[in-house]
Structure formats: C-alpha cells, structure tokens
Design an enzyme around this catalytic site. Structure first.
Site, PDB file in Angstrom:
ATOM      1  N   ALA A   1      61.492  55.547  67.969  1.00 55.15           N
ATOM      2  CA  ALA A   1      62.625  56.480  67.928  1.00 55.15           C
ATOM      3  C   ALA A   1      62.679  57.255  66.613  1.00 55.15           C
ATOM      4  CB  ALA A   1      63.937  55.719  68.143  1.00 55.15           C
TER       5      ALA A   1
ATOM      6  N   ILE B   1      50.551  52.802  60.914  1.00 47.13           N
ATOM      7  CA  ILE B   1      50.952  54.043  60.252  1.00 47.13           C
ATOM      8  C   ILE B   1      51.944  53.745  59.120  1.00 47.13           C
ATOM      9  CG2 ILE B   1      52.254  56.198  60.622  1.00 47.13           C
ATOM     10  CD1 ILE B   1      50.999  56.294  63.463  1.00 47.13           C
ATOM     11  N   SER B   2      52.759  52.689  59.279  1.00 46.93           N
ATOM     12  CA  SER B   2      53.794  52.366  58.284  1.00 46.93           C
ATOM     13  C   SER B   2      53.180  52.231  56.901  1.00 46.93           C
ATOM     14  CB  SER B   2      54.482  51.045  58.642  1.00 46.93           C
ATOM     15  OG  SER B   2      54.923  51.051  59.976  1.00 46.93           O
TER      16      SER B   2
ATOM     17  N   GLY C   1      57.715  58.476  65.196  1.00 45.97           N
ATOM     18  CA  GLY C   1      57.614  57.806  66.484  1.00 45.97           C
ATOM     19  C   GLY C   1      57.869  58.709  67.675  1.00 45.97           C
TER      20      GLY C   1
ATOM     21  N   ASN D   1      59.663  47.486  54.211  1.00 43.48           N
ATOM     22  CA  ASN D   1      58.627  47.911  55.166  1.00 43.48           C
ATOM     23  C   ASN D   1      57.607  46.797  55.424  1.00 43.48           C
ATOM     24  OD1 ASN D   1      59.751  50.353  55.670  1.00 43.48           O
ATOM     25  ND2 ASN D   1      58.171  51.591  54.703  1.00 43.48           N
TER      26      ASN D   1
ATOM     27  N   HIS E   1      44.863  55.310  51.323  1.00 42.74           N
ATOM     28  CA  HIS E   1      45.747  56.292  51.952  1.00 42.74           C
ATOM     29  C   HIS E   1      46.911  56.716  51.044  1.00 42.74           C
ATOM     30  CE1 HIS E   1      47.642  58.487  55.162  1.00 42.74           C
ATOM     31  NE2 HIS E   1      48.656  57.655  55.274  1.00 42.74           N
TER      32      HIS E   1
ATOM     33  N   ASP F   1      45.026  62.441  56.179  1.00 42.03           N
ATOM     34  CA  ASP F   1      44.280  62.918  54.997  1.00 42.03           C
ATOM     35  C   ASP F   1      43.117  63.825  55.424  1.00 42.03           C
ATOM     36  OD1 ASP F   1      45.957  61.296  53.448  1.00 42.03           O
ATOM     37  OD2 ASP F   1      44.667  59.572  53.786  1.00 42.03           O
TER      38      ASP F   1
ATOM     39  N   GLY G   1      61.184  59.543  63.111  1.00 43.00           N
ATOM     40  CA  GLY G   1      60.672  60.896  62.880  1.00 43.00           C
ATOM     41  C   GLY G   1      59.213  61.041  63.268  1.00 43.00           C
TER      42      GLY G   1
END
Ligand code: APR
Length: 315
Positions: free
Chosen positions: A12, A119-120, A16, A96, A179, A152, A14
């Site tokens: 839900a 991705i987190s 996602g 996180n 990253h 990237d 930004g």
C-alpha cells in the site's frame, strides 16, 4: 504454466502501489497477493478490476501475513517507514530492519522456497538480515535472495543517454557494489568515451540520484515511481527466467557472492536460471578511476553487511 503467486509486502506504500500495478500487467503472474498493515483491501479491489489474468488478493495486518505468503513463488518487499522528524538514521535502521526481519520469519515459515526480492532500505544491510533469518530456519538458498539495485542501473542509463544524447533504449550500464552512496560503482568505461570531468559528474549523479528526488519532493519522500519501475523490471526478468524458462536473462543484483574475497554480498551482473541465480559474472576490468571507486566501496559495504548480520545475531 505453473501457478505463480507473487506476494508484495508493503503493497500500500509509495513504492508498493505502482509496483503492484506493474506486476498486475505481467501475464506470467497467476495471483498477486498484496500485504500491508494498512489499506490493502482498497488497493486490491482497485487493481482487481484491471483485465489482465492475475487474480488480486489483499491481506491486512500481521494476522493475515501467513495467508498472504502461503505458497508464494516470489515475494517482493518494499515495506518500511519514512524518516520522521526527530528520528535518527539509527532509529530508522532499527525500525526497517525489524520490519524486514519479521517478514523474513514469515517467509521462512510460510513460503521457504520463494524467490525473495528486497527493496526496503538499506539494501546493503536488509539482504544480510533476511539471509541470517533464513539460515536460522535452515531454509537459506543463496540462489533465491536478491537485493534490488536496478534503480541504479536505470538511473545510469537515463543520465548517460541524456548526457551523450544517445538512445536510452540501447544504453545498458553495469553498476556493481552496493546500493547506497559510495558503495554504488557505475562502470562507465563499458559505454562510449567521456572526458574525466564527465565521468566524475555522472558517477556522482548516479551515486546520489536519490537525493535529487528527495529534494524535489521537499523532503517529504524518496523515489517511489522510478523505484517501482526498477523493481518491476527486476521481478519480470526473474519470472522470465524461472517461469517462462527464458535463457540468458541478466540483471545487476545484490546477491551472496564470492567475486570479491571477504565481501559476502555484492552486486554484479548475474545470469538467471530456472532456480534463480545461475551464474555470477566476475567484476569487469576497471580503469584507474573505477578502481578508486571500488576501493572506496569495499570498506563501507563490509560495514553495512556486518550491521545487518549483527542485527539478527545480537537480537
Ligand atoms: N509489514 C508490511 N508492510 C509494512 C510494515 C510491515 N510490518 N510496516 C510498514 N509497512 C508498509 C507501510 O504501511 C507502507 O504502506 O510499508 C509501506 C511503505 O510505504 P511508504 O511509507 O510510502 O515508503 P516507500 O517510499 O514506499 O519506501 C519503502 O523502500 O526504498 C525503500 O527506503 C525506502 O525502506 C523504504 C521502503
């Protein structure tokens, strides 16, 4: 075709939401399971009206995590919290890291064979966190765990084609290392020739491209739409290789690797096969400037990796 359930954790948010939209358009996906602690029923209902084959299901709150993950072929994780006023970087890391760790426990329990795309942020640490949790549950398969660094590469391709006025379609720049910041090592020597100044400016822009977005959003958020695009490109490549059995599919991605001795996880060009990672390519030959970037990357990357490992081991 096999039943391909793709779960998105943090669906839900930004990143996602647009990521879920893009994955809904992949015909290889049979079911898209959207998990978040808020708003997933609405996002799922909305996406479910799109006339592509994937069935969309929504799961809200930790009580529904098991159902969301059960039988998943692939799990994509863009879950996290934005930095709030008064929060330090360490506070943000701990929150996180905790979110990713609890999702990893869920994966180990409910879909231990899934391909996992992280991705987190910080990816340099969250990937080792997931690996440690999977190891504790004896289900770690290094061929199936990926840190998504595709943004990237996407940025490098865009910035370079813009600077050189060449087609972005034919531009594909390898970006290796990690990253964030100095751990991002673009290999610009793989593309047309530049002056020394151009290379330095482009490298800096690729390494800190995320800051341009944060600034333009007045500090209210970071890259979401471009990250969703990059995440979908990565997941679609992986599904092409594993589900559609396409050969020769390659992406730069952050995986368990031994291309750099003493650095447990590293992003480099990886060829996918039916089980995930098929072949990890060695580091391409570096020119003198790229060697200085590489040398700056390694100690920072090792620290980031260790921070992730310690987060799980010292819990
Ligand atoms: N389980 C599932 N989803 C969660 C959890 C959890 N335990 N905790 C938070 N979320 C959800 C939030 O409810 C939100 O919908 O994750 C989503 C994150 O969305 P945003 O706050 O909009 O953040 P976004 O910009 O999408 O970034 C997410 O990706 O690039 C990284 O650094 C970024 O780590 C951050 C993450």
């Amino acid at each position: 075709m096999p039943y391909v359930k793709v779960a998105i954790c943090g669906a839900a948010g930004g990143i996602g939401q647009p990521l879920s939209l893009l994955m809904k358009t992949n015909p290889l996906v049979t079911e898209l399971a959207l998990f978040d602690i808020v708003n997933t029923p609405g996002v799922a209902a909305d996406l479910s009206h799109i006339n592509t084959p994937a069935k969309v299901t929504g799961y809200k709150g930790n009580d529904e995590l098991a159902q969301a993950l059960a039988g998943s072929y692939m799990v994509i994780i863009p879950a996290g919290v934005p930095r709030k006023p008064g929060m330090t970087r360490d506070d943000l890391f701990n929150i996180n890291a905790g979110i990713v760790k609890s999702l990893a426990v869920g994966i180990a329990t409910h879909c231990p064979k899934a391909l996992i795309c992280i991705i987190s942020n910080p990816v340099n640490s969250t990937v080792p966190i997931v690996a440690e949790v999977l190891k504790q549950h004896n289900v770690f398969d290094p061929r199936k765990l990926f840190g998504v660094t595709t943004l990237d590469i996407v940025r490098a391709n865009t910035f370079i084609s813009g600077a050189k006025n060449v087609s972005v379609q034919g531009t594909e720049v390898p970006v290796i290392g990690g990253h964030s910041g100095v751990t991002i090592v673009p290999i610009l020597s793989a593309t047309p020739s530049y002056s020394e100044e151009e290379v330095k400016a482009l490298t800096q822009r690729i390494q800190y491209g995320g800051d341009e977005v944060v600034k333009a959003k007045d500090g209210a958020g970071s890259a979401t739409l471009s990250m969703a695009f990059a995440g979908a490109r990565f997941a679609n490549s992986l599904l092409d290789a594993t589900v559609a059995k396409k050969s020769g599919v390659k992406e730069c991605t952050f995986v368990k690797s031994d291309v750099v001795p003493g650095v447990e996880y590293f992003s480099s060009v990886v060829e996918f096969g039916p089980e995930g990672v098929h072949k990890i390519f060695p580091i391409p030959s570096l020119n003198a400037y790229e060697k200085t970037l590489f040398d700056a990357c390694i100690p920072e990357l090792k620290t980031n990796i260790q921070k992730g490992i310690d987060f799980v081991k010292n819990a």
